[in-house]
Design a protein around this motif. Structure first.
Motif, PDB file in Angstrom:
ATOM      1  N   ILE A 165      95.999  25.862  59.239  1.00 39.96           N
ATOM      2  CA  ILE A 165      94.980  26.014  60.287  1.00 39.96           C
ATOM      3  C   ILE A 165      94.712  24.689  61.010  1.00 39.96           C
ATOM      4  O   ILE A 165      93.800  24.599  61.810  1.00 39.96           O
ATOM      5  CB  ILE A 165      93.666  26.591  59.727  1.00 39.96           C
ATOM      6  CG1 ILE A 165      93.047  25.663  58.686  1.00 39.96           C
ATOM      7  CG2 ILE A 165      93.882  27.984  59.178  1.00 39.96           C
ATOM      8  CD1 ILE A 165      91.632  26.029  58.279  1.00 39.96           C
ATOM      9  N   GLY A 166      95.495  23.656  60.713  1.00 38.42           N
ATOM     10  CA  GLY A 166      95.303  22.342  61.326  1.00 38.42           C
ATOM     11  C   GLY A 166      95.046  21.283  60.265  1.00 38.42           C
ATOM     12  O   GLY A 166      95.093  21.549  59.066  1.00 38.42           O
ATOM     13  N   ASP A 167      94.763  20.061  60.718  1.00 42.92           N
ATOM     14  CA  ASP A 167      94.491  18.974  59.781  1.00 42.92           C
ATOM     15  C   ASP A 167      93.078  19.100  59.224  1.00 42.92           C
ATOM     16  O   ASP A 167      92.146  19.492  59.937  1.00 42.92           O
ATOM     17  CB  ASP A 167      94.666  17.617  60.462  1.00 42.92           C
ATOM     18  CG  ASP A 167      96.122  17.326  60.795  1.00 42.92           C
ATOM     19  OD1 ASP A 167      97.007  18.005  60.234  1.00 42.92           O
ATOM     20  OD2 ASP A 167      96.372  16.422  61.610  1.00 42.92           O
ATOM     21  N   VAL A 168      92.927  18.783  57.929  1.00 44.41           N
ATOM     22  CA  VAL A 168      91.635  18.908  57.256  1.00 44.41           C
ATOM     23  C   VAL A 168      91.375  17.654  56.421  1.00 44.41           C
ATOM     24  O   VAL A 168      92.299  16.927  56.069  1.00 44.41           O
ATOM     25  CB  VAL A 168      91.585  20.157  56.341  1.00 44.41           C
ATOM     26  CG1 VAL A 168      91.711  21.435  57.152  1.00 44.41           C
ATOM     27  CG2 VAL A 168      92.651  20.105  55.260  1.00 44.41           C
ATOM     28  N   ILE A 169      90.101  17.429  56.115  1.00 43.35           N
ATOM     29  CA  ILE A 169      89.678  16.376  55.200  1.00 43.35           C
ATOM     30  C   ILE A 169      89.105  17.059  53.974  1.00 43.35           C
ATOM     31  O   ILE A 169      88.222  17.917  54.080  1.00 43.35           O
ATOM     32  CB  ILE A 169      88.605  15.451  55.821  1.00 43.35           C
ATOM     33  CG1 ILE A 169      89.118  14.787  57.090  1.00 43.35           C
ATOM     34  CG2 ILE A 169      88.129  14.422  54.795  1.00 43.35           C
ATOM     35  CD1 ILE A 169      90.199  13.759  56.871  1.00 43.35           C
ATOM     36  N   LEU A 170      89.612  16.694  52.813  1.00 43.51           N
ATOM     37  CA  LEU A 170      89.106  17.234  51.551  1.00 43.51           C
ATOM     38  C   LEU A 170      88.127  16.227  50.981  1.00 43.51           C
ATOM     39  O   LEU A 170      88.401  15.028  50.956  1.00 43.51           O
ATOM     40  CB  LEU A 170      90.264  17.473  50.580  1.00 43.51           C
ATOM     41  CG  LEU A 170      91.394  18.334  51.140  1.00 43.51           C
ATOM     42  CD1 LEU A 170      92.548  18.397  50.154  1.00 43.51           C
ATOM     43  CD2 LEU A 170      90.892  19.721  51.459  1.00 43.51           C
ATOM     44  N   GLY A 171      86.986  16.707  50.484  1.00 45.19           N
ATOM     45  CA  GLY A 171      85.898  15.841  50.052  1.00 45.19           C
ATOM     46  C   GLY A 171      86.075  15.204  48.700  1.00 45.19           C
ATOM     47  O   GLY A 171      87.072  15.383  48.013  1.00 45.19           O
ATOM     48  N   THR A 172      85.057  14.475  48.308  1.00 46.50           N
ATOM     49  CA  THR A 172      85.084  13.691  47.074  1.00 46.50           C
ATOM     50  C   THR A 172      85.108  14.545  45.822  1.00 46.50           C
ATOM     51  O   THR A 172      85.327  14.021  44.738  1.00 46.50           O
ATOM     52  CB  THR A 172      83.877  12.742  47.007  1.00 46.50           C
ATOM     53  OG1 THR A 172      82.682  13.518  47.127  1.00 46.50           O
ATOM     54  CG2 THR A 172      83.935  11.702  48.094  1.00 46.50           C
ATOM     55  N   ALA A 173      84.893  15.839  45.924  1.00 47.93           N
ATOM     56  CA  ALA A 173      84.987  16.689  44.739  1.00 47.93           C
ATOM     57  C   ALA A 173      86.397  16.672  44.162  1.00 47.93           C
ATOM     58  O   ALA A 173      86.610  17.026  43.018  1.00 47.93           O
ATOM     59  CB  ALA A 173      84.594  18.130  45.084  1.00 47.93           C
ATOM     60  N   LEU A 174      87.374  16.215  44.956  1.00 49.27           N
ATOM     61  CA  LEU A 174      88.753  16.164  44.478  1.00 49.27           C
ATOM     62  C   LEU A 174      89.068  14.861  43.767  1.00 49.27           C
ATOM     63  O   LEU A 174      90.130  14.705  43.208  1.00 49.27           O
ATOM     64  CB  LEU A 174      89.709  16.336  45.657  1.00 49.27           C
ATOM     65  CG  LEU A 174      89.666  17.707  46.290  1.00 49.27           C
ATOM     66  CD1 LEU A 174      90.430  17.689  47.598  1.00 49.27           C
ATOM     67  CD2 LEU A 174      90.223  18.748  45.361  1.00 49.27           C
ATOM     68  N   SER A 175      88.153  13.903  43.783  1.00 52.40           N
ATOM     69  CA  SER A 175      88.423  12.635  43.107  1.00 52.40           C
ATOM     70  C   SER A 175      88.336  12.833  41.604  1.00 52.40           C
ATOM     71  O   SER A 175      87.867  13.855  41.122  1.00 52.40           O
ATOM     72  CB  SER A 175      87.440  11.561  43.561  1.00 52.40           C
ATOM     73  OG  SER A 175      86.140  11.870  43.086  1.00 52.40           O
TER      74      SER A 175
END
Length: 183
Positions: free
Chosen positions: A128-138
């Protein structure tokens, strides 16, 4: 000067990212004939070139690395010919980022991760395009579960245990236990 970082058995390696510690990531051919398949790699002066593997498919490639050694990129799975975005850590290995977004919109597919910040933000390409994944993935510290020898008779010794993990070995933590007696 110039330093040859080597390959994973093929005739070339293609560096794509470097962190402040001099750790390099990229992709390399794994066999001489045609240089296929390609695998993501990590390189350090002390450890040399290391194959980061795949998500079960034949190809992978690393795009970026942060100062904590977290690597992002894309990898095939056994069921796809394109790619799935991955996060690789020394302690957790390679994980499919599509399995790590609990509130993902229906139908979204993360194809390739191309940046990872020291704060754990990940920039990725998706269907669906470029996305930013948040700090929950750290790799935030995780405590639990807390277990005890239960039931315990009054005036008996109670043994309690809790597991705790933190991907950053440089962090320090304090645990506080509060007890209340109920009779």
């Amino acid at each position: 000067g110039m330093l040859d970082i080597g390959t994973l058995g093929g005739s070339y390696s293609w560096p794509a990212g470097i962190n402040s510690s001099g750790q390099i990531v990229g992709r390399s051919g794994t066999i001489m004939a045609g240089n296929s398949p390609q695998h993501a790699f990590s390189w350090t002066q002390a450890g040399g070139i290391v194959d980061l593997g795949t998500l079960g498919g034949t190809h992978s490639g690393a795009s970026a690395i942060n100062s904590f050694g977290q690597v992002v990129g894309e990898s095939q799975t056994p069921s796809n010919v394109g790619g799935n975005a991955f996060l690789w850590t020394q302690t957790g290995g390679m994980v499919d980022l599509n399995t790590r977004i609990p509130t993902a919109p229906p139908g979204i597919q993360l194809i390739s991760a191309f940046l990872v910040s020291d704060g754990g933000l990940i920039a990725a390409h998706s269907n669906i395009g470029d996305v930013i994944l948040g700090t929950a993935l750290s790799n935030a510290p995780v405590a639990g579960p807390i277990t005890a020898n239960d039931p315990v008779a009054k005036d008996s010794l109670l043994s309690v245990q809790a597991s705790f993990t933190d991907a950053d070995n440089g962090n320090t933590h304090t645990a506080v236990w509060s007890w209340r007696s109920e009779e």
